[in-house]
Write an enzyme that holds these catalytic residues in place. Structure first.
Site, PDB file in Angstrom:
ATOM      1  N   ASP A 186       6.285  18.078  -9.720  1.00  0.00           N
ATOM      2  CA  ASP A 186       6.496  19.264  -8.886  1.00  0.00           C
ATOM      3  C   ASP A 186       5.242  19.514  -8.054  1.00  0.00           C
ATOM      4  O   ASP A 186       4.260  18.766  -8.158  1.00  0.00           O
ATOM      5  CB  ASP A 186       6.829  20.486  -9.752  1.00  0.00           C
ATOM      6  CG  ASP A 186       7.808  21.443  -9.060  1.00  0.00           C
ATOM      7  OD1 ASP A 186       7.589  21.741  -7.865  1.00  0.00           O
ATOM      8  OD2 ASP A 186       8.771  21.881  -9.706  1.00  0.00           O
ATOM      9  N   GLY A 212       3.012  16.622  -6.595  1.00  0.00           N
ATOM     10  CA  GLY A 212       3.357  15.998  -5.327  1.00  0.00           C
ATOM     11  C   GLY A 212       4.582  16.650  -4.732  1.00  0.00           C
ATOM     12  O   GLY A 212       5.145  17.596  -5.300  1.00  0.00           O
ATOM     13  N   PHE A 214       8.484  15.978  -3.286  1.00  0.00           N
ATOM     14  CA  PHE A 214       9.578  15.003  -3.278  1.00  0.00           C
ATOM     15  C   PHE A 214      10.052  14.668  -1.870  1.00  0.00           C
ATOM     16  O   PHE A 214      10.874  13.783  -1.678  1.00  0.00           O
ATOM     17  CB  PHE A 214      10.747  15.441  -4.167  1.00  0.00           C
ATOM     18  CG  PHE A 214      11.202  16.870  -4.029  1.00  0.00           C
ATOM     19  CD1 PHE A 214      11.540  17.419  -2.796  1.00  0.00           C
ATOM     20  CD2 PHE A 214      11.317  17.671  -5.162  1.00  0.00           C
ATOM     21  CE1 PHE A 214      11.985  18.731  -2.697  1.00  0.00           C
ATOM     22  CE2 PHE A 214      11.757  18.994  -5.072  1.00  0.00           C
ATOM     23  CZ  PHE A 214      12.100  19.513  -3.832  1.00  0.00           C
ATOM     24  N   HIS A 232      20.643  21.793  -4.414  1.00  0.00           N
ATOM     25  CA  HIS A 232      21.322  22.910  -3.732  1.00  0.00           C
ATOM     26  C   HIS A 232      20.381  23.765  -2.886  1.00  0.00           C
ATOM     27  O   HIS A 232      20.836  24.602  -2.114  1.00  0.00           O
ATOM     28  CB  HIS A 232      22.093  23.778  -4.741  1.00  0.00           C
ATOM     29  CG  HIS A 232      21.251  24.710  -5.561  1.00  0.00           C
ATOM     30  ND1 HIS A 232      21.786  25.777  -6.236  1.00  0.00           N
ATOM     31  CD2 HIS A 232      19.915  24.746  -5.836  1.00  0.00           C
ATOM     32  CE1 HIS A 232      20.842  26.437  -6.874  1.00  0.00           C
ATOM     33  NE2 HIS A 232      19.698  25.831  -6.645  1.00  0.00           N
TER      34      HIS A 232
END
Length: 322
Positions: A186, A212, A214, A232
Protein backbone atom coordinates in the site's frame (compact mmCIF):
# COMPACT_ATOMS: atom_id res chain seq x y z
CA UNK A 1 -36.84 8.35 2.34
CA UNK A 2 -36.73 12.05 1.43
CA UNK A 3 -35.79 13.14 4.94
CA UNK A 4 -33.64 10.14 5.87
CA UNK A 5 -30.59 12.40 6.13
CA UNK A 6 -32.16 13.90 9.27
CA UNK A 7 -31.49 10.69 11.20
CA UNK A 8 -28.12 10.11 9.51
CA UNK A 9 -26.79 13.51 10.55
CA UNK A 10 -28.26 13.20 14.04
CA UNK A 11 -26.33 9.95 14.44
CA UNK A 12 -23.21 11.69 13.12
CA UNK A 13 -23.49 14.46 15.71
CA UNK A 14 -24.09 11.90 18.47
CA UNK A 15 -20.86 10.23 17.37
CA UNK A 16 -18.98 13.54 17.26
CA UNK A 17 -20.05 14.28 20.83
CA UNK A 18 -19.35 10.67 21.89
CA UNK A 19 -22.71 10.50 23.64
CA UNK A 20 -22.68 6.70 23.73
CA UNK A 21 -19.34 6.66 25.54
CA UNK A 22 -20.61 9.23 28.04
CA UNK A 23 -23.75 7.17 28.76
CA UNK A 24 -21.99 3.82 28.89
CA UNK A 25 -21.29 4.14 32.61
CA UNK A 26 -24.85 5.13 33.46
CA UNK A 27 -27.80 7.39 32.56
CA UNK A 28 -27.40 11.15 32.46
CA UNK A 29 -29.56 14.16 31.78
CA UNK A 30 -29.07 16.46 28.80
CA UNK A 31 -27.90 19.11 31.28
CA UNK A 32 -25.14 16.83 32.56
CA UNK A 33 -24.15 15.77 29.03
CA UNK A 34 -24.16 19.40 27.91
CA UNK A 35 -21.64 20.34 30.59
CA UNK A 36 -19.26 17.62 29.41
CA UNK A 37 -19.69 18.17 25.68
CA UNK A 38 -20.02 21.98 25.84
CA UNK A 39 -23.29 21.66 23.92
CA UNK A 40 -26.44 23.73 24.48
CA UNK A 41 -28.43 21.65 27.02
CA UNK A 42 -31.89 22.24 25.51
CA UNK A 43 -30.68 21.68 21.95
CA UNK A 44 -28.86 18.52 23.08
CA UNK A 45 -32.05 17.31 24.78
CA UNK A 46 -33.96 17.74 21.54
CA UNK A 47 -31.32 15.70 19.66
CA UNK A 48 -31.41 12.92 22.26
CA UNK A 49 -35.22 12.88 22.29
CA UNK A 50 -35.33 12.42 18.52
CA UNK A 51 -32.70 9.68 18.60
CA UNK A 52 -34.60 7.96 21.42
CA UNK A 53 -37.66 7.82 19.18
CA UNK A 54 -35.75 5.50 16.84
CA UNK A 55 -34.30 3.36 19.67
CA UNK A 56 -30.91 5.05 19.75
CA UNK A 57 -30.83 5.89 23.48
CA UNK A 58 -33.97 5.96 25.64
CA UNK A 59 -35.39 8.59 27.99
CA UNK A 60 -36.83 7.69 31.40
CA UNK A 61 -39.48 9.52 33.40
CA UNK A 62 -36.87 11.67 35.14
CA UNK A 63 -35.37 13.07 31.91
CA UNK A 64 -32.30 10.88 32.01
CA UNK A 65 -31.02 9.17 28.88
CA UNK A 66 -29.89 5.55 28.81
CA UNK A 67 -27.96 3.29 26.46
CA UNK A 68 -29.79 0.89 24.14
CA UNK A 69 -28.51 -2.00 22.00
CA UNK A 70 -28.50 0.36 19.01
CA UNK A 71 -26.48 2.94 20.94
CA UNK A 72 -23.82 0.31 21.61
CA UNK A 73 -22.96 0.62 17.90
CA UNK A 74 -21.79 4.21 18.51
CA UNK A 75 -19.22 3.38 21.19
CA UNK A 76 -15.73 4.45 20.13
CA UNK A 77 -14.13 1.01 20.07
CA UNK A 78 -12.91 -1.52 17.50
CA UNK A 79 -15.68 -3.24 15.56
CA UNK A 80 -18.33 -0.58 16.22
CA UNK A 81 -19.99 1.76 13.75
CA UNK A 82 -18.57 4.87 15.41
CA UNK A 83 -15.99 5.57 12.69
CA UNK A 84 -18.56 4.86 9.96
CA UNK A 85 -20.89 7.46 11.48
CA UNK A 86 -18.03 9.94 11.70
CA UNK A 87 -16.93 9.40 8.10
CA UNK A 88 -20.35 9.32 6.48
CA UNK A 89 -21.44 12.53 8.19
CA UNK A 90 -18.25 14.39 7.28
CA UNK A 91 -16.69 14.68 3.83
CA UNK A 92 -18.99 11.97 2.45
CA UNK A 93 -22.09 13.93 3.44
CA UNK A 94 -20.79 17.07 1.81
CA UNK A 95 -19.98 15.15 -1.35
CA UNK A 96 -23.45 13.62 -1.53
CA UNK A 97 -24.83 17.13 -1.21
CA UNK A 98 -23.21 17.75 -4.59
CA UNK A 99 -24.61 14.56 -6.18
CA UNK A 100 -26.06 16.57 -9.07
CA UNK A 101 -22.54 17.57 -10.14
CA UNK A 102 -21.52 13.90 -10.40
CA UNK A 103 -24.68 12.95 -12.29
CA UNK A 104 -24.22 15.82 -14.76
CA UNK A 105 -20.49 15.34 -15.31
CA UNK A 106 -19.70 11.73 -14.40
CA UNK A 107 -16.93 13.07 -12.15
CA UNK A 108 -16.56 12.70 -8.36
CA UNK A 109 -18.17 15.47 -6.37
CA UNK A 110 -15.45 15.01 -3.72
CA UNK A 111 -12.78 16.29 -6.11
CA UNK A 112 -15.03 19.20 -7.09
CA UNK A 113 -15.53 20.24 -3.45
CA UNK A 114 -12.07 19.58 -1.99
CA UNK A 115 -9.88 20.23 -5.02
CA UNK A 116 -8.23 16.79 -4.97
CA UNK A 117 -9.05 13.10 -4.90
CA UNK A 118 -10.14 11.45 -1.66
CA UNK A 119 -6.95 9.40 -1.23
CA UNK A 120 -4.72 12.43 -1.78
CA UNK A 121 -6.89 14.28 0.73
CA UNK A 122 -6.51 11.50 3.31
CA UNK A 123 -2.73 11.47 2.83
CA UNK A 124 -2.71 15.12 3.94
CA UNK A 125 -5.20 14.66 6.83
CA UNK A 126 -3.91 11.92 9.17
CA UNK A 127 -6.82 12.17 11.63
CA UNK A 128 -9.37 11.68 8.86
CA UNK A 129 -7.21 8.86 7.47
CA UNK A 130 -7.38 7.03 10.80
CA UNK A 131 -11.17 7.45 10.84
CA UNK A 132 -11.28 6.13 7.27
CA UNK A 133 -9.26 3.03 8.23
CA UNK A 134 -11.52 2.33 11.19
CA UNK A 135 -14.65 3.01 9.13
CA UNK A 136 -13.58 0.49 6.50
CA UNK A 137 -13.15 -2.09 9.25
CA UNK A 138 -16.53 -1.21 10.75
CA UNK A 139 -18.37 -1.16 7.42
CA UNK A 140 -16.72 -4.18 5.81
CA UNK A 141 -15.59 -6.05 8.93
CA UNK A 142 -18.22 -8.85 8.80
CA UNK A 143 -17.12 -9.63 5.23
CA UNK A 144 -13.68 -10.79 6.37
CA UNK A 145 -14.74 -13.95 8.21
CA UNK A 146 -17.32 -14.73 5.53
CA UNK A 147 -14.66 -14.39 2.83
CA UNK A 148 -12.08 -16.65 4.47
CA UNK A 149 -14.76 -19.23 5.33
CA UNK A 150 -15.99 -19.30 1.73
CA UNK A 151 -12.68 -19.36 -0.11
CA UNK A 152 -10.08 -22.15 0.11
CA UNK A 153 -6.54 -20.72 0.15
CA UNK A 154 -4.93 -24.18 0.00
CA UNK A 155 -1.78 -24.09 -2.13
CA UNK A 156 -1.11 -20.40 -1.58
CA UNK A 157 2.31 -20.12 0.04
CA UNK A 158 2.55 -16.33 -0.23
CA UNK A 159 -0.43 -14.02 -0.60
CA UNK A 160 0.07 -10.43 -1.77
CA UNK A 161 -2.66 -8.14 -0.44
CA UNK A 162 -2.75 -5.16 -2.80
CA UNK A 163 -4.04 -1.99 -1.18
CA UNK A 164 -4.30 -3.96 2.05
CA UNK A 165 -4.83 -0.87 4.20
CA UNK A 166 -4.34 -1.38 7.91
CA UNK A 167 -3.71 -5.11 7.45
CA UNK A 168 -6.97 -6.34 8.96
CA UNK A 169 -7.91 -8.61 6.04
CA UNK A 170 -4.44 -10.10 5.58
CA UNK A 171 -4.15 -10.68 9.32
CA UNK A 172 -7.34 -12.75 9.31
CA UNK A 173 -6.23 -14.80 6.29
CA UNK A 174 -2.78 -15.50 7.78
CA UNK A 175 -4.22 -16.54 11.14
CA UNK A 176 -6.52 -19.06 9.46
CA UNK A 177 -3.70 -20.33 7.24
CA UNK A 178 -0.67 -20.68 9.59
CA UNK A 179 1.69 -21.98 6.88
CA UNK A 180 1.07 -18.99 4.62
CA UNK A 181 3.24 -15.90 4.35
CA UNK A 182 1.97 -12.49 3.32
CA UNK A 183 3.02 -9.31 1.59
CA UNK A 184 1.07 -6.16 2.39
CA UNK A 185 1.33 -3.53 -0.34
CA UNK A 186 0.00 0.00 0.00
CA UNK A 187 1.00 3.66 0.00
CA UNK A 188 3.84 4.71 2.35
CA UNK A 189 1.63 6.46 4.90
CA UNK A 190 -0.77 3.53 5.03
CA UNK A 191 2.04 1.01 5.45
CA UNK A 192 3.34 2.87 8.48
CA UNK A 193 -0.09 2.53 10.13
CA UNK A 194 -0.29 -1.17 9.18
CA UNK A 195 3.11 -2.19 10.58
CA UNK A 196 2.01 -1.77 14.19
CA UNK A 197 -1.21 -3.72 13.59
CA UNK A 198 0.70 -6.65 12.08
CA UNK A 199 3.23 -6.60 14.93
CA UNK A 200 0.44 -6.50 17.52
CA UNK A 201 -1.10 -9.54 15.81
CA UNK A 202 2.21 -11.42 16.10
CA UNK A 203 2.61 -11.58 12.32
CA UNK A 204 5.62 -9.33 11.74
CA UNK A 205 7.85 -12.31 10.91
CA UNK A 206 5.34 -13.82 8.47
CA UNK A 207 4.23 -10.66 6.69
CA UNK A 208 6.43 -8.33 4.67
CA UNK A 209 5.28 -4.75 4.15
CA UNK A 210 6.11 -2.94 0.91
CA UNK A 211 5.25 0.68 0.16
CA UNK A 212 4.35 1.79 -3.32
CA UNK A 213 1.60 2.67 -5.76
CA UNK A 214 -0.31 0.01 -7.68
CA UNK A 215 -0.57 2.50 -10.54
CA UNK A 216 3.21 2.20 -10.97
CA UNK A 217 4.01 -1.43 -10.11
CA UNK A 218 3.04 -4.52 -8.14
CA UNK A 219 5.65 -6.46 -6.11
CA UNK A 220 6.52 -9.97 -7.30
CA UNK A 221 6.81 -12.95 -5.00
CA UNK A 222 3.28 -14.23 -4.48
CA UNK A 223 1.32 -17.22 -5.76
CA UNK A 224 -1.89 -15.24 -5.40
CA UNK A 225 -2.75 -11.55 -5.53
CA UNK A 226 -5.73 -10.28 -3.60
CA UNK A 227 -7.65 -7.00 -3.62
CA UNK A 228 -10.67 -6.33 -1.44
CA UNK A 229 -12.68 -3.20 -2.20
CA UNK A 230 -9.89 -1.76 -4.33
CA UNK A 231 -11.15 -2.20 -7.88
CA UNK A 232 -14.45 -0.46 -7.11
CA UNK A 233 -12.60 2.75 -6.21
CA UNK A 234 -11.36 3.33 -9.76
CA UNK A 235 -12.42 3.88 -13.36
CA UNK A 236 -12.20 1.08 -15.92
CA UNK A 237 -9.03 2.60 -17.38
CA UNK A 238 -7.37 2.81 -13.97
CA UNK A 239 -8.41 -0.78 -13.16
CA UNK A 240 -6.82 -1.98 -16.41
CA UNK A 241 -3.57 -0.34 -15.28
CA UNK A 242 -3.70 -2.05 -11.86
CA UNK A 243 -4.56 -5.48 -13.26
CA UNK A 244 -1.95 -5.05 -15.99
CA UNK A 245 0.74 -4.64 -13.34
CA UNK A 246 -0.54 -7.76 -11.56
CA UNK A 247 -0.43 -9.69 -14.84
CA UNK A 248 3.27 -8.84 -15.24
CA UNK A 249 4.29 -10.49 -11.94
CA UNK A 250 1.74 -13.23 -11.26
CA UNK A 251 2.91 -16.81 -11.93
CA UNK A 252 1.22 -18.77 -14.70
CA UNK A 253 -0.43 -20.93 -12.02
CA UNK A 254 -1.33 -17.96 -9.82
CA UNK A 255 -4.73 -16.72 -8.75
CA UNK A 256 -6.18 -13.23 -8.93
CA UNK A 257 -8.71 -12.71 -6.15
CA UNK A 258 -10.89 -9.61 -6.35
CA UNK A 259 -13.37 -9.32 -3.48
CA UNK A 260 -16.20 -6.97 -4.37
CA UNK A 261 -19.95 -6.70 -4.57
CA UNK A 262 -21.34 -7.87 -7.91
CA UNK A 263 -24.32 -5.86 -9.14
CA UNK A 264 -27.31 -8.08 -9.89
CA UNK A 265 -29.54 -7.45 -12.91
CA UNK A 266 -33.12 -6.24 -12.69
CA UNK A 267 -34.88 -4.28 -9.97
CA UNK A 268 -33.86 -6.44 -7.02
CA UNK A 269 -32.90 -4.29 -4.00
CA UNK A 270 -29.16 -4.48 -3.37
CA UNK A 271 -26.69 -2.45 -1.33
CA UNK A 272 -24.28 -2.55 -4.28
CA UNK A 273 -26.57 -0.30 -6.31
CA UNK A 274 -26.35 2.40 -3.64
CA UNK A 275 -22.67 1.87 -2.89
CA UNK A 276 -22.15 2.33 -6.62
CA UNK A 277 -23.44 5.89 -6.28
CA UNK A 278 -21.09 6.49 -3.35
CA UNK A 279 -18.21 5.30 -5.53
CA UNK A 280 -19.29 7.76 -8.22
CA UNK A 281 -19.57 10.67 -5.80
CA UNK A 282 -16.46 10.14 -3.63
CA UNK A 283 -13.55 8.27 -5.28
CA UNK A 284 -14.89 8.22 -8.84
CA UNK A 285 -15.14 4.43 -9.18
CA UNK A 286 -18.06 2.06 -9.58
CA UNK A 287 -19.56 -1.30 -8.63
CA UNK A 288 -19.76 -3.73 -11.56
CA UNK A 289 -21.80 -6.59 -12.98
CA UNK A 290 -20.52 -10.09 -13.74
CA UNK A 291 -20.32 -9.22 -17.44
CA UNK A 292 -18.27 -6.11 -16.68
CA UNK A 293 -15.82 -8.11 -14.54
CA UNK A 294 -15.45 -10.76 -17.27
CA UNK A 295 -14.65 -8.06 -19.79
CA UNK A 296 -12.19 -6.33 -17.43
CA UNK A 297 -10.37 -9.59 -16.67
CA UNK A 298 -10.10 -10.54 -20.34
CA UNK A 299 -8.64 -7.16 -21.32
CA UNK A 300 -5.98 -7.51 -18.61
CA UNK A 301 -4.96 -11.03 -19.60
CA UNK A 302 -7.01 -13.03 -17.11
CA UNK A 303 -9.81 -15.57 -17.41
CA UNK A 304 -12.62 -15.22 -14.88
CA UNK A 305 -12.83 -18.73 -13.41
CA UNK A 306 -15.71 -18.31 -10.99
CA UNK A 307 -17.61 -15.91 -8.79
CA UNK A 308 -17.89 -17.37 -5.30
CA UNK A 309 -20.63 -15.71 -3.22
CA UNK A 310 -20.35 -15.31 0.55
CA UNK A 311 -23.10 -14.89 3.17
CA UNK A 312 -22.40 -11.13 3.03
CA UNK A 313 -22.80 -8.73 0.10
CA UNK A 314 -19.36 -9.50 -1.37
CA UNK A 315 -18.17 -12.29 -3.64
CA UNK A 316 -14.71 -13.64 -4.39
CA UNK A 317 -14.09 -13.10 -8.12
CA UNK A 318 -11.35 -15.58 -8.99
CA UNK A 319 -9.24 -15.20 -12.11
CA UNK A 320 -6.35 -17.07 -13.70
CA UNK A 321 -3.73 -15.68 -16.08
CA UNK A 322 -4.07 -16.70 -19.74
Amino acid sequence: MIHSYWSAMSIHVAAQLKLADLLHDGPKTAQELGQTTKAHPQALYRLLRALSSVEIFSEDGEGRFHMTPMAECLLDRPGSQYAVAMMMGGEHYRSWGDLLYSVQTGKPAFDHLFGKGVFDYLAEHPEEAMIFDAAMTGFHGPETQAMIDAYDYTGVNTLVDIGGGNGTVLTAVLKKNPAMKGILYDLPGVIERAKKNLADAGLASRCQTIAGSFFESIPPGGESYQMRHIIHDWTDEQCHTILGHVRKVIPRTGRLLVIEMVVKPGNEPQLAKWLDLNMMVVPGGRERTEAEYRDMYAKAGFRLERILPTPTEVSVIEGRPV
